[in-house]
Write a protein that holds these residues in place. Structure first.
Motif, PDB file in Angstrom:
ATOM      1  N   GLN A   1      -3.464   4.489   7.982  1.00  0.00           N
ATOM      2  CA  GLN A   1      -3.652   3.984   9.342  1.00  0.00           C
ATOM      3  C   GLN A   1      -3.778   2.469   9.287  1.00  0.00           C
ATOM      4  O   GLN A   1      -4.543   1.929   8.492  1.00  0.00           O
ATOM      5  N   SER A   2      -3.001   1.779  10.128  1.00  0.00           N
ATOM      6  CA  SER A   2      -3.056   0.325  10.235  1.00  0.00           C
ATOM      7  C   SER A   2      -3.350  -0.053  11.679  1.00  0.00           C
ATOM      8  O   SER A   2      -3.320   0.795  12.578  1.00  0.00           O
ATOM      9  N   TYR A   3      -3.617  -1.333  11.919  1.00  0.00           N
ATOM     10  CA  TYR A   3      -4.020  -1.740  13.260  1.00  0.00           C
ATOM     11  C   TYR A   3      -3.637  -3.192  13.539  1.00  0.00           C
ATOM     12  O   TYR A   3      -3.318  -3.960  12.635  1.00  0.00           O
TER      13      TYR A   3
ATOM     14  N   ALA B   1      -9.147   1.124   8.842  1.00  0.00           N
ATOM     15  CA  ALA B   1      -7.864   1.387   8.201  1.00  0.00           C
ATOM     16  C   ALA B   1      -8.100   2.219   6.958  1.00  0.00           C
ATOM     17  O   ALA B   1      -9.168   2.127   6.328  1.00  0.00           O
TER      18      ALA B   1
ATOM     19  N   LYS C   1      -2.998   0.843  17.248  1.00  0.00           N
ATOM     20  CA  LYS C   1      -3.188   1.616  16.026  1.00  0.00           C
ATOM     21  C   LYS C   1      -1.879   2.302  15.644  1.00  0.00           C
ATOM     22  O   LYS C   1      -1.088   2.667  16.514  1.00  0.00           O
ATOM     23  N   SER C   2      -1.686   2.449  14.352  1.00  0.00           N
ATOM     24  CA  SER C   2      -0.471   3.092  13.863  1.00  0.00           C
ATOM     25  C   SER C   2      -0.814   4.045  12.731  1.00  0.00           C
ATOM     26  O   SER C   2      -1.574   3.695  11.825  1.00  0.00           O
ATOM     27  N   HIS C   3      -0.267   5.256  12.801  1.00  0.00           N
ATOM     28  CA  HIS C   3      -0.366   6.203  11.701  1.00  0.00           C
ATOM     29  C   HIS C   3       0.951   6.138  10.931  1.00  0.00           C
ATOM     30  O   HIS C   3       2.025   6.402  11.483  1.00  0.00           O
ATOM     31  N   ASP C   4       0.848   5.768   9.659  1.00  0.00           N
ATOM     32  CA  ASP C   4       2.007   5.386   8.856  1.00  0.00           C
ATOM     33  C   ASP C   4       2.271   6.418   7.769  1.00  0.00           C
ATOM     34  O   ASP C   4       1.340   6.946   7.142  1.00  0.00           O
TER      35      ASP C   4
ATOM     36  N   THR D   1       1.060  -3.603  10.033  1.00  0.00           N
ATOM     37  CA  THR D   1       1.770  -2.338  10.208  1.00  0.00           C
ATOM     38  C   THR D   1       3.187  -2.419   9.668  1.00  0.00           C
ATOM     39  O   THR D   1       3.668  -1.508   8.990  1.00  0.00           O
TER      40      THR D   1
ATOM     41  N   GLU E   1      -5.717   4.305   3.527  1.00  0.00           N
ATOM     42  CA  GLU E   1      -4.414   4.547   2.908  1.00  0.00           C
ATOM     43  C   GLU E   1      -4.567   5.445   1.691  1.00  0.00           C
ATOM     44  O   GLU E   1      -5.592   5.450   1.010  1.00  0.00           O
TER      45      GLU E   1
ATOM     46  N   HIS F   1       6.233   5.394  11.744  1.00  0.00           N
ATOM     47  CA  HIS F   1       5.031   4.779  12.298  1.00  0.00           C
ATOM     48  C   HIS F   1       4.849   5.318  13.714  1.00  0.00           C
ATOM     49  O   HIS F   1       5.674   5.053  14.596  1.00  0.00           O
TER      50      HIS F   1
END
Length: 663
Positions: A446-448, A425, A470-473, A165, A427, A494
């Motif tokens: 989205q990363s994790y 994930a 989880k992260s929405h970037d 992330t 991108e 993030h």
């Protein structure tokens, strides 16, 4: 935190490995010549210098918005290890290690105490980041072998998976040139009984190359009971031709360390050099062996890395009425086959990358056993359009499944669990050059991250593992460059759910209420005269809770602002000089989740410098760290009833003299 027990360094084993490596013989592998399609593409592309897609790639397909540190940058700054290069040249904020090693905790985008778990570090395609609450060991990588370091900020889980992330730091070592050789001897000494000796050599023939580096370093460090010693060896061999290469590499390190413990604010003010735990000590043995291959076949680039790592950690902690002595051993095996098709579609340059990542990690410690297996598949496609404006657009997806097992019948936290977790994930990235020299770019995804074995062993609910983070970037940026300067600016956000963090109020690792990181980054470099260059890196991070009882409160151990600046002088007469400063804003103490503590960790600024002069094959240098002898700390974990404690003092002023001979 891993438990540790003291054992003497095992340098003889490293020397034995070095001798064995020199006599290993492997049958050369014949690889096919590049086909006509590949040759046509190669004529269009510039020389290979970047590996943003986990393959050697053209500068036109460099990681969007990445910071690249070259070997020349490293040499000019005079840094002696990879971690220092990332911090001093790349502008990445780092917190001094708690065990006295040069491996600072690196922090991309303000993730505080879990910063090392929210970025991925890769060496020549092999992931170094650990499945434990520990930092990746970079001090075993000989800085003389590094060709470049790529720092890609922001979510990158499609290619790199768990924990990307904050971003990815990709370390690329030098590739051999036919019929060349190089070697060097380096010695350095300085304050606090610091010393280092390193010898390295590399030889390449028509289709075979080998290299080896052996080094030893020691220091008493600034604080009492903080001695650190390390012996490391790195060596490898490879067979290569115009179509590809195959080879192997071994890296080993033996570390011994004394552990000074934390201080209260009163103790720090009275004497920051004192130790609160004068008898604690530990050791770490690490061995990593990698087999790698890459070659071109029928218009496709095929690559695979097989890596095995074994690590043994011993520790001895002493306290009133008792002691805690422990040993843990962890093993990890990784296999990463992948394929790339680089060609044209309708006259447009197209790069498709697909691969599989397989790993197995296991650790034993007294009665405790932990294991994690993961398997992932990913696909990424990038298209270059409008060659005049260097337009690029890419999209990628990843699916990864984790199997986790843990057993500790005598555990103070969890005694056992068995869980399977699946993560996705994705991108989207794009860049475009509307004006000559000006590139605008953006990415979303989205990363994790999944909790590691240490975090799942101490949770709020016994035997219940933590939920994946989880992260929405999102990131937007622009870069402008010409022959004399380059400026890159980014804004980012993030939004995280189930962020994994240690909560000192419950003495457990938890999933936090929703949090966020948003901010602004600025990288600038300007040649102000023929021999003078100035560079700067600025980061602003707004790290807060988005919801829950602490909504709107600042996250702990995250400086809102950091700034680094350097001035370099490189005339053509063999002299060079470099001076830099880093300023770090104040931060919340590690336990101050509700922001009720009246005080903060004070901000600080430090200055470092180096002057070097070459005489033929010799180079002599004098360097200094924290030249103003600033008293400060960047790690502090407790603020209870207005009392500040859990403080780990940073180093005072240090001066060093060094000599290097190249042959």
């Amino acid at each position: 935190m891993n438990s540790f027990a003291f054992v003497p360094p095992s340098a003889p084993r490293l020397l034995a490995a070095a001798v064995s490596l020199c006599f290993v013989a492997v049958t050369p592998v014949a690889v096919m010549a590049q086909d006509a399609v590949g040759a046509q593409v190669a004529q269009v592309l510039a020389p290979v210098v970047i590996t943003g897609s986990r393959f050697d790639a053209d500068p036109a397909l460099a990681p969007i918005g990445a910071t690249v540190i070259s070997a020349d940058d490293i040499r000019r700054a005079g840094v002696s290890d990879v971690n220092s290069a990332i911090r001093k040249i790349g502008g990445v904020y780092g917190r001094q290690s708690l065990n006295g090693s040069p491996d600072f905790d690196l922090d991309l985008r303000g993730f505080g105490t879990n910063s090392s778990q929210n970025l991925v570090i890769v060496l020549d395609g092999v992931r170094l980041s650990e499945n434990e609450l520990s930092t990746a060991i970079l001090s075993t990588i000989p800085v003389d072998t590094v060709d470049r370091i790529e720092i890609t900020r922001g979510g990158a889980s499609v290619l790199y998976g768990d924990g990307a992330t904050g971003g990815v730091i990709n370390i690329v070592t030098k590739s051999p040139d036919k019929n060349t050789r190089r070697g060097s001897v380096f010695v350095e000494g300085g304050r606090f009984n610091a010393g280092e000796a390193r010898v390295s050599a590399a030889q390449a023939w028509e289709g075979f190359a080998a290299d080896a580096t052996l080094g030893h370093q020691r220091t008493d460090n600034y604080r009492d009971n903080n001695e650190f010693k390390q012996t490391q060896f790195s060596g490898g061999a490879q067979w290569f031709n115009d179509a590809g290469r195959v080879g192997f590499r071994y890296e080993g390190a033996r570390q011994d360390m004394r552990l000074p413990g934390s201080l209260t604010e009163a103790q720090f003010n009275a004497n920051p050099r004192q130790a609160s735990t004068p008898d604690d000590h530990g050791s770490l043995d690490s061995d990593r062996f990698t087999i790698f291959s890459q070659y071109r076949l029928a218009g496709y680039d095929l690559a695979a890395d097989l890596s095995y790592r074994k690590k043994t950690v011993d520790s001895s902690y002493f306290y009133d009425g008792g002691s805690s002595i422990g040993t843990s051993e962890s093993k990890q095996i990784q296999f990463s086959p992948r394929v790339r098709r680089l060609g044209e579609i309708g006259g447009l340059l197209n790069e498709v990358v697909a691969g599989v990542d397989l790993s197995k990690w296991e650790r034993t410690a007294a009665t405790a056993d932990a294991e994690q297996k993961s398997k992932a598949i990913y696909l990424r496609d990038e298209l270059r359009f409008d060659a005049a404006h260097q337009g690029r657009i890419s999209a990628g997806v990843r699916r990864e499944i984790f199997d986790k097992d843990f057993s500790d019948p005598a555990g103070f936290g969890s005694t056992g669990y068995d869980v399977t977790q699946g993560l996705n994930a994705w991108e989207l990235q794009a860049s475009y050059m509307p004006l000559n020299g000006l590139t605008v770019f953006g990415k979303a995804g989205q990363s994790y991250r999944v909790a590691n074995a240490d975090e799942n062993a101490f949770t709020r609910v016994i035997n219940a593992s933590l939920q994946p983070q989880k992260s929405h970037d999102l990131e937007l940026g622009a870069s402008y460059a010409n022959a004399s300067h380059k400026v890159t600016a980014r804004v980012f956000r993030h939004n995280l759910s189930n962020e994994i963090f240690y909560d000192p109020t419950t003495f457990a690792n938890v999933n936090l209420d929703p949090t966020k990181r948003r901010g602004f980054e600025l990288d600038a470099e300007q040649r102000i005269a023929a021999d003078w260059t100035v560079s700067a890196h600025y980061q602003h991070v707004d790290a807060k809770f988005r919801e829950g009882a602490n909504s709107g409160k600042q996250m702990v151990l995250v400086p809102e602002n950091t700034l680094g600046a350097r001035l370099s002088w490189t005339p053509a007469d063999g002299q060079s000089a470099d001076i830099g400063t880093q300023w770090v804003d104040n931060q919340r103490y590690g336990s101050d989740f509700d922001n009720s503590c009246a005080g903060k960790i004070p901000g600080f600024a430090t200055v470092d410098a180096r002057y070097a002069r070459k005489f033929g094959q010799w180079e002599f240098a004098v360097s200094g760290l924290n030249l103003t002898d600033k008293r400060y700390y960047s790690q502090a974990y407790s603020c209870v009833d207005g009392v500040h404690s859990g403080i780990y003092a940073a180093d005072g002023r240090q001066l060093k003299l060094s000599a290097r001979y190249e042959f």
